[in-house]
Scaffold this motif. Structure first.
Motif, mmCIF file in Angstrom:
data_model
loop_
_atom_site.group_PDB
_atom_site.id
_atom_site.type_symbol
_atom_site.label_atom_id
_atom_site.label_comp_id
_atom_site.label_asym_id
_atom_site.label_seq_id
_atom_site.Cartn_x
_atom_site.Cartn_y
_atom_site.Cartn_z
ATOM 1 N N PHE A 36 47.941 30.820 52.642
ATOM 2 C CA PHE A 36 46.871 30.467 51.695
ATOM 3 C C PHE A 36 46.301 29.073 51.982
ATOM 4 O O PHE A 36 45.197 28.758 51.562
ATOM 5 C CB PHE A 36 47.369 30.517 50.244
ATOM 6 C CG PHE A 36 47.532 31.911 49.721
ATOM 7 C CD1 PHE A 36 46.434 32.654 49.317
ATOM 8 C CD2 PHE A 36 48.789 32.497 49.637
ATOM 9 C CE1 PHE A 36 46.570 33.939 48.822
ATOM 10 C CE2 PHE A 36 48.943 33.785 49.147
ATOM 11 C CZ PHE A 36 47.834 34.506 48.741
ATOM 12 N N THR A 49 43.794 39.561 52.620
ATOM 13 C CA THR A 49 43.440 40.398 51.470
ATOM 14 C C THR A 49 42.265 41.309 51.794
ATOM 15 O O THR A 49 41.446 41.004 52.674
ATOM 16 C CB THR A 49 43.102 39.527 50.247
ATOM 17 O OG1 THR A 49 42.734 40.388 49.156
ATOM 18 C CG2 THR A 49 41.961 38.558 50.531
ATOM 19 N N GLN A 98 35.814 38.255 38.270
ATOM 20 C CA GLN A 98 36.773 39.011 39.079
ATOM 21 C C GLN A 98 37.824 39.617 38.174
ATOM 22 O O GLN A 98 37.760 39.474 36.954
ATOM 23 C CB GLN A 98 37.362 38.176 40.212
ATOM 24 C CG GLN A 98 38.148 36.941 39.843
ATOM 25 C CD GLN A 98 38.607 36.183 41.096
ATOM 26 O OE1 GLN A 98 37.898 35.360 41.622
ATOM 27 N NE2 GLN A 98 39.816 36.481 41.573
ATOM 28 N N GLY A 99 38.805 40.317 38.760
ATOM 29 C CA GLY A 99 39.744 41.094 37.954
ATOM 30 C C GLY A 99 40.575 40.261 36.996
ATOM 31 O O GLY A 99 40.760 40.631 35.830
ATOM 32 N N ARG A 100 41.062 39.129 37.472
ATOM 33 C CA ARG A 100 41.979 38.354 36.623
ATOM 34 C C ARG A 100 41.299 37.791 35.390
ATOM 35 O O ARG A 100 41.967 37.500 34.398
ATOM 36 C CB ARG A 100 42.668 37.263 37.446
ATOM 37 C CG ARG A 100 41.789 36.148 37.898
ATOM 38 C CD ARG A 100 42.428 35.363 39.007
ATOM 39 N NE ARG A 100 42.471 36.135 40.251
ATOM 40 C CZ ARG A 100 42.977 35.686 41.397
ATOM 41 N NH1 ARG A 100 43.511 34.499 41.472
ATOM 42 N NH2 ARG A 100 42.959 36.428 42.474
ATOM 43 N N GLU A 103 41.720 40.420 32.971
ATOM 44 C CA GLU A 103 43.121 40.409 32.509
ATOM 45 C C GLU A 103 43.338 39.279 31.503
ATOM 46 O O GLU A 103 44.011 39.447 30.485
ATOM 47 C CB GLU A 103 44.061 40.188 33.707
ATOM 48 C CG GLU A 103 44.068 41.350 34.687
ATOM 49 C CD GLU A 103 44.699 40.983 36.038
ATOM 50 O OE1 GLU A 103 45.084 39.808 36.242
ATOM 51 O OE2 GLU A 103 44.783 41.877 36.896
ATOM 52 N N THR A 125 48.548 38.769 39.631
ATOM 53 C CA THR A 125 47.819 38.062 38.563
ATOM 54 C C THR A 125 47.973 38.751 37.209
ATOM 55 O O THR A 125 47.907 38.104 36.167
ATOM 56 C CB THR A 125 46.313 37.958 38.885
ATOM 57 O OG1 THR A 125 45.775 39.274 39.039
ATOM 58 C CG2 THR A 125 46.066 37.134 40.132
ATOM 59 N N ASN A 185 49.438 48.588 44.312
ATOM 60 C CA ASN A 185 49.429 47.551 45.349
ATOM 61 C C ASN A 185 50.844 47.044 45.656
ATOM 62 O O ASN A 185 51.253 46.930 46.811
ATOM 63 C CB ASN A 185 48.535 46.413 44.845
ATOM 64 C CG ASN A 185 48.135 45.426 45.921
ATOM 65 O OD1 ASN A 185 48.485 45.563 47.090
ATOM 66 N ND2 ASN A 185 47.397 44.408 45.527
ATOM 67 N N ASP A 214 44.509 49.832 35.759
ATOM 68 C CA ASP A 214 44.134 48.698 36.611
ATOM 69 C C ASP A 214 43.486 49.376 37.813
ATOM 70 O O ASP A 214 44.165 49.919 38.686
ATOM 71 C CB ASP A 214 45.378 47.891 36.998
ATOM 72 C CG ASP A 214 45.038 46.716 37.920
ATOM 73 O OD1 ASP A 214 43.961 46.742 38.547
ATOM 74 O OD2 ASP A 214 45.861 45.792 38.024
ATOM 75 N N ARG A 217 41.401 49.928 42.955
ATOM 76 C CA ARG A 217 41.301 50.804 44.125
ATOM 77 C C ARG A 217 41.247 52.266 43.678
ATOM 78 O O ARG A 217 41.894 53.128 44.244
ATOM 79 C CB ARG A 217 42.486 50.508 45.075
ATOM 80 C CG ARG A 217 42.480 49.038 45.557
ATOM 81 C CD ARG A 217 43.652 48.684 46.449
ATOM 82 N NE ARG A 217 43.609 47.301 46.901
ATOM 83 C CZ ARG A 217 44.119 46.242 46.228
ATOM 84 N NH1 ARG A 217 44.730 46.427 45.074
ATOM 85 N NH2 ARG A 217 44.007 45.022 46.723
ATOM 86 N N SER A 254 39.171 44.690 39.331
ATOM 87 C CA SER A 254 38.668 43.731 40.295
ATOM 88 C C SER A 254 37.735 44.509 41.202
ATOM 89 O O SER A 254 38.188 45.264 42.051
ATOM 90 C CB SER A 254 39.815 43.127 41.100
ATOM 91 O OG SER A 254 39.273 42.424 42.209
ATOM 92 N N LYS A 257 37.358 44.967 45.307
ATOM 93 C CA LYS A 257 37.986 45.966 46.174
ATOM 94 C C LYS A 257 37.059 47.190 46.249
ATOM 95 O O LYS A 257 36.131 47.193 47.049
ATOM 96 C CB LYS A 257 39.366 46.356 45.622
ATOM 97 C CG LYS A 257 40.459 45.298 45.860
ATOM 98 C CD LYS A 257 40.550 44.286 44.772
ATOM 99 C CE LYS A 257 41.790 43.425 44.867
ATOM 100 N NZ LYS A 257 41.711 42.277 43.943
ATOM 101 N N ARG A 404 52.179 42.339 53.929
ATOM 102 C CA ARG A 404 51.011 43.211 53.785
ATOM 103 C C ARG A 404 49.919 42.835 54.779
ATOM 104 O O ARG A 404 49.495 41.681 54.830
ATOM 105 C CB ARG A 404 50.465 43.128 52.361
ATOM 106 C CG ARG A 404 49.373 44.156 52.089
ATOM 107 C CD ARG A 404 48.753 43.986 50.730
ATOM 108 N NE ARG A 404 47.935 42.788 50.674
ATOM 109 C CZ ARG A 404 47.198 42.423 49.641
ATOM 110 N NH1 ARG A 404 47.206 43.160 48.536
ATOM 111 N NH2 ARG A 404 46.474 41.328 49.672
#
Ligand code: P70
Length: 456
Positions: A36, A49, A98-100, A103, A125, A185, A214, A217, A254, A257, A404
């Protein structure tokens, strides 16, 4: 014809950096052995990612030009909303950047100390947001899901017995909602079957617990259902996706994706009172109801992306490309999680580097070597991401130690994949030299994003 071709041609290209091993040694040390912290200009092939790294289509680029940047009531928002409603059938669509962010809003409303949020498997997340709110995030994955060497069609499924036990043990009143991650995931991009979604819904309904998908995907999950679940072979991906969403009361997504875009997400809800609370939080933290932290042109790209992702030729290529990489590795004897999932190949670091104990981050060691050999960047999904110290200070590890290799959508060609396979094989041939690692700096939540490490 047996060659799987990319179902597109390339109109615009981006140069990729080529570096030497000497340079990479320096870059990695300067990044504290955490991918990262690597600058992308030092990365030859970026498999960190599949999120927000999609190549846009020419129609999406056209949409970006056509975006209506009005703060309120933007035409682009309504296109986005229509696209999401068409697939999900859910009543309130709350756009987030975004997704988080979705959340964060959901768990600000639903989670607090004493609350439990079950899932098949929470990703990082989602778990982070639940735990940050003081609640407990509990995974209920089917046992086969954490056995990388075992082939099964739906290794992302919820274990319904575990879920029932959890509800009885914790009390329905402490479980405001249940999540289901499609594809899963944490367990290798593995799909959840329609039967499992239906039965999870039935169990939740028995206790009056709303079910949330969630849905990052969802299209890849729908493709696996079509290919693997009897009764779905003649349905369209859209019909399958619609049925998946028909069993849920809400969703977080999110859209970086399966929205085939570089940013975006949403929270979708059927419950009017909850939606009203969420909309207040949206305006406080993200933006107005008709953009939620995105530029309006992003909403155009998303509306178009939701159409393109349902195209079966695209999905066949997408899932086929991931499988092509997996098959090459299996042929060479490299241990991977089987079968390959929707968005990534996961190296099984426990079998790859059995001489490194989980608390010394075998996955991180593998991905460091992979980067040094090839400039390929991957991410660890194991003790660094999900491990923690228990109350006695002993380290607790998840069941699997994975690396991954997430494949960005529509970005890399077959020769890139061949290069990645060669790099993994070379890393595997060097496995005896791999050394364990330790953390020199970490924070309390989501430590993997910013941890600093060194070799022991
Ligand atoms: C990934 C990224 C994001 C994600 C997810 C599921 C099932 C929610 C979210 C949050 C995160 C990541 C991990 C490692 C390296 C880089 C990025 N997943 N639910 O790659 O969505 O990121 O939009 O806030 O997979 O899997 P968002």
């Amino acid at each position: 014809m047996k060659t799987l071709i990319e179902p597109f041609k390339i109109k615009s290209i981006e140069e990729i950096p080529i570096t030497t091993r000497e340079q990479r040694e320096r870059y990695l040390a300067n990044a504290f052995y955490n991918p990262f912290f690597l600058r992308s200009e030092y990365v030859t092939i970026d498999l960190l990612t599949d999120s927000g790294t999609t190549a846009l289509s020419s129609k999406q680029w056209a949409g970006l030009m056509d975006g209506d940047e009005a703060y309120a009531g933007s035409r682009s928002y309504y296109k986005f909303e229509d696209a999401v409603k068409e697939i999900t059938g859910l009543k309130h669509i709350i756009p987030t950047h975004q997704g988080r962010a979705a959340e964060k809003i959901l768990f600000t409303i639903a989670a607090k100390p004493g609350i439990v949020i079950p899932s098949n498997s929470h990703f990082d997340t989602t778990r982070g947001n639940i735990e940050y709110a003081g609640a407990e995030a509990i995974d209920n994955l089917v046992d086969v899901g954490s056995k990388p060497e075992v082939e099964a069609p739906f290794k992302g499924n919820m274990d319904l017995e575990k879920l029932r036990k959890l509800i009885l043990e914790k009390g329905r009143e402490n479980i405001p909602l249940c999540m289901l991650t499609v594809t899963n995931n944490t367990s290798g991009g593995q799909p959840v079957s329609m039967q499992n979604i239906r039965e999870t819904k039935a169990l939740c309904k028995e206790f009056g617990i709303p079910l949330f998908l969630d849905a990052c995907r969802f299209a890849e999950n729908a493709y696996f259902i079509k290919k693997r679940e009897p009764g779905y072979e003649n349905k369209s991906i859209k019909e399958i996706a619609q049925e998946m969403f028909s069993y849920c009361d809400g969703a977080t997504m999110s859209a970086k994706k399966d929205g085939l875009s570089n940013t975006g997400g949403f929270l979708a809800l059927n419950d009017d009172a909850m939606a009203e609370q969420a909309k207040v939080l949206l305006i406080i933290t993200e933006g107005f109801l008709t953009y939620g932290g995105m530029t309006r042109r992003d909403l155009e790209a998303l509306a178009q992306g939701f159409e393109e992702v349902l195209n079966e030729n695209y999905l066949e290529y997408r899932i086929g490309q991931v499988k092509y990489l997996g098959d090459k590795l299996l042929e060479a004897g490299v241990p991977i999680l089987q079968p390959t999932g929707g968005h990534a190949v996961y190296l099984d670091a426990k079998r790859f580097a059995p001489h490194i104990a989980p608390e010394n981050f075998p996955g991180q060691s593998v991905l460091c070597e992979l980067y040094l050999i090839s400039g390929v960047r991957a991410v660890e999904i194991g003790s660094l991401m999900f491990g923690k110290a228990d109350t006695n200070g002993n380290s607790q590890s998840p069941e699997m130690e994975l690396v991954r290799l997430a494949i960005p959508r529509r970005v890399y060609t077959k020769s890139h994949i061949d290069y990645i396979a060669e790099a993994c094989i070379e890393t595997y041939n060097n496995r005896e030299k791999l050394r364990g690692m330790e953390i020199t700096h970490e924070v309390e939540y989501l430590r993997h994003f910013t941890a600093k490490l060194k070799f022991i």
